[in-house]
Scaffold this motif. Sequence first.
Motif, PDB file in Angstrom:
ATOM      1  N   UNK A 143     148.593  42.924   2.444  1.00  0.00           N
ATOM      2  CA  UNK A 143     148.789  41.930   3.497  1.00  0.00           C
ATOM      3  C   UNK A 143     147.418  41.451   3.932  1.00  0.00           C
ATOM      4  N   UNK A 144     147.270  40.131   4.057  1.00  0.00           N
ATOM      5  CA  UNK A 144     146.042  39.537   4.563  1.00  0.00           C
ATOM      6  C   UNK A 144     146.266  39.117   6.009  1.00  0.00           C
ATOM      7  N   UNK A 145     145.340  39.513   6.877  1.00  0.00           N
ATOM      8  CA  UNK A 145     145.411  39.143   8.284  1.00  0.00           C
ATOM      9  C   UNK A 145     144.093  38.474   8.673  1.00  0.00           C
ATOM     10  N   UNK A 146     144.174  37.252   9.171  1.00  0.00           N
ATOM     11  CA  UNK A 146     143.030  36.581   9.767  1.00  0.00           C
ATOM     12  C   UNK A 146     143.295  36.430  11.258  1.00  0.00           C
ATOM     13  N   UNK A 147     142.285  36.665  12.069  1.00  0.00           N
ATOM     14  CA  UNK A 147     142.475  36.507  13.512  1.00  0.00           C
ATOM     15  C   UNK A 147     141.174  36.051  14.145  1.00  0.00           C
ATOM     16  N   UNK A 148     141.285  35.386  15.284  1.00  0.00           N
ATOM     17  CA  UNK A 148     140.096  34.913  15.986  1.00  0.00           C
ATOM     18  C   UNK A 148     139.340  36.094  16.571  1.00  0.00           C
ATOM     19  N   UNK A 149     138.045  35.918  16.756  1.00  0.00           N
ATOM     20  CA  UNK A 149     137.236  36.948  17.397  1.00  0.00           C
ATOM     21  C   UNK A 149     136.135  36.302  18.212  1.00  0.00           C
ATOM     22  N   UNK A 150     135.905  36.851  19.394  1.00  0.00           N
ATOM     23  CA  UNK A 150     134.762  36.503  20.236  1.00  0.00           C
ATOM     24  C   UNK A 150     134.179  37.805  20.748  1.00  0.00           C
ATOM     25  N   UNK A 151     132.985  38.133  20.335  1.00  0.00           N
ATOM     26  CA  UNK A 151     132.374  39.407  20.678  1.00  0.00           C
ATOM     27  C   UNK A 151     131.225  39.210  21.655  1.00  0.00           C
ATOM     28  N   UNK A 152     130.989  40.266  22.462  1.00  0.00           N
ATOM     29  CA  UNK A 152     129.915  40.203  23.442  1.00  0.00           C
ATOM     30  C   UNK A 152     128.574  40.504  22.786  1.00  0.00           C
ATOM     31  N   UNK A 153     127.575  39.701  23.126  1.00  0.00           N
ATOM     32  CA  UNK A 153     126.202  39.999  22.738  1.00  0.00           C
ATOM     33  C   UNK A 153     125.347  39.978  23.985  1.00  0.00           C
ATOM     34  N   UNK A 154     124.559  41.012  24.166  1.00  0.00           N
ATOM     35  CA  UNK A 154     123.777  41.163  25.387  1.00  0.00           C
ATOM     36  C   UNK A 154     122.890  39.967  25.661  1.00  0.00           C
TER      37      UNK A 154
END
Length: 434
Positions: free
Chosen positions: A376-387
């Motif tokens: 199964x292929x799963x793509x999802x959005x991501x927004x990560x914190x950077x200091x």
Amino acid sequence: MNNNKATGSNIPMSFPELMLACHKHKGGHSVTWIKLEDGRILRTGDGFRYSEDGGITWSKPFVPKDKNGDLRTGTASLVQLARRGIGMVTVIKNGTGPEFRRSEDNGLTWSGPVRIADEGIKVKALHDVLSRTSSGRIIFPCYVSIGQGNFHRKDAPFPGGYVQGNFVSTDAHFYDPHFGAAIVYYSDDEGETWQRNRDGEMFIILPETTTFEPVYEPSLTEVSPGKLLMMMRTRLGRYFQSWSYDNGETWTRPCPTQLAGCHVPCQIRTLPETGDLLCVFTQHSEEEVKSGFIRQRLSSAISRNGGGVWEHFQNVESILEETHVEPGPIHFTKPEQCYSMGETSAPENDPRYCKPLPENYGRWSYPSVLVLEDRVLISHSQNSWRKDAGIAGEEEKSYNALLKVLPISWFYGGGDPLRRNPTLEKLTKLAPQP
């Protein structure tokens, strides 16, 4: 990605040692894909791309064409047609509504558009929701939205929190002034003409308070021939579901599932080898939402009895350890930490939930799911914190999505997908049928 099984952790995901591949890409929450007749995978989102090895590697992007030149796809969904070729529905922001096109050269060129919705109806849709049932009917779940203004009510406060002393927004339509209802369009002639479900719009009625609640961004799958299950985004701490027993023409009143969540969509699929259902969804408890956790646990779950019971909960991406959240009360919950962005008085907050957000704070949501024979292929959005740059810094803006390739066994905790649960099967046979 580090192997976290040495410590038994489900952060950032469950069973990472089973993952076949992981890619950062620019698709955000606009990815859709399809397996072509020649075995390749066609994917949209950050341009059109092919994979010849089941998602492990991808080609360079190309721009599709129609008779007018370069084709804008916006929010798109792909489907295999009964005859040769593939179909695609596109929804362009501020456009004329959803349009259907077909391609007979694996996505390089496309036909002119066929309008799906009636004139005057503003129809929106989640990405990657187009499907074809066993009868050959093409099904397109979508929704209508009514109301004034933008996604955030004027003068309303904004939910947020602090990461290392820096303010971070946790807003996600908690003060949205709109109302939404699900509808379904279907085609029995390969997308040339479309009809709408016969029994009107679907939304939630809460009998205890006789109030109406909106639903948004539906996703559906065929459970058995002619029997369809649709899952809907709500703001009530649960995903809601609706059933069709006539191949999408009429639907039951939306009712709550056993899946806890917040105001963000899910994707549901049927696994062809077992007939089990797979749901990939954002899972949170009421307490977590109040504390500002709204898209920090993207989960998967399996139902081996057609949606009656969900089990085998896993973390696809998470900063929270637990893989299963018991569903709570059915009511609207929003983060307690709220801040005025103008010169209005500060809202009252509950100090029990006004705590700093963790340093690894990020947001993962809007999954796209492609089921193949063994993976199964799963793509999802991501927004990560950077200091040094905050949420979605310059580096993260270049890659706002993750694509994971997972074996089928991953969704069963590394176990055998064909292994049955005799107790569950016995209880399912005793349960009343609709």
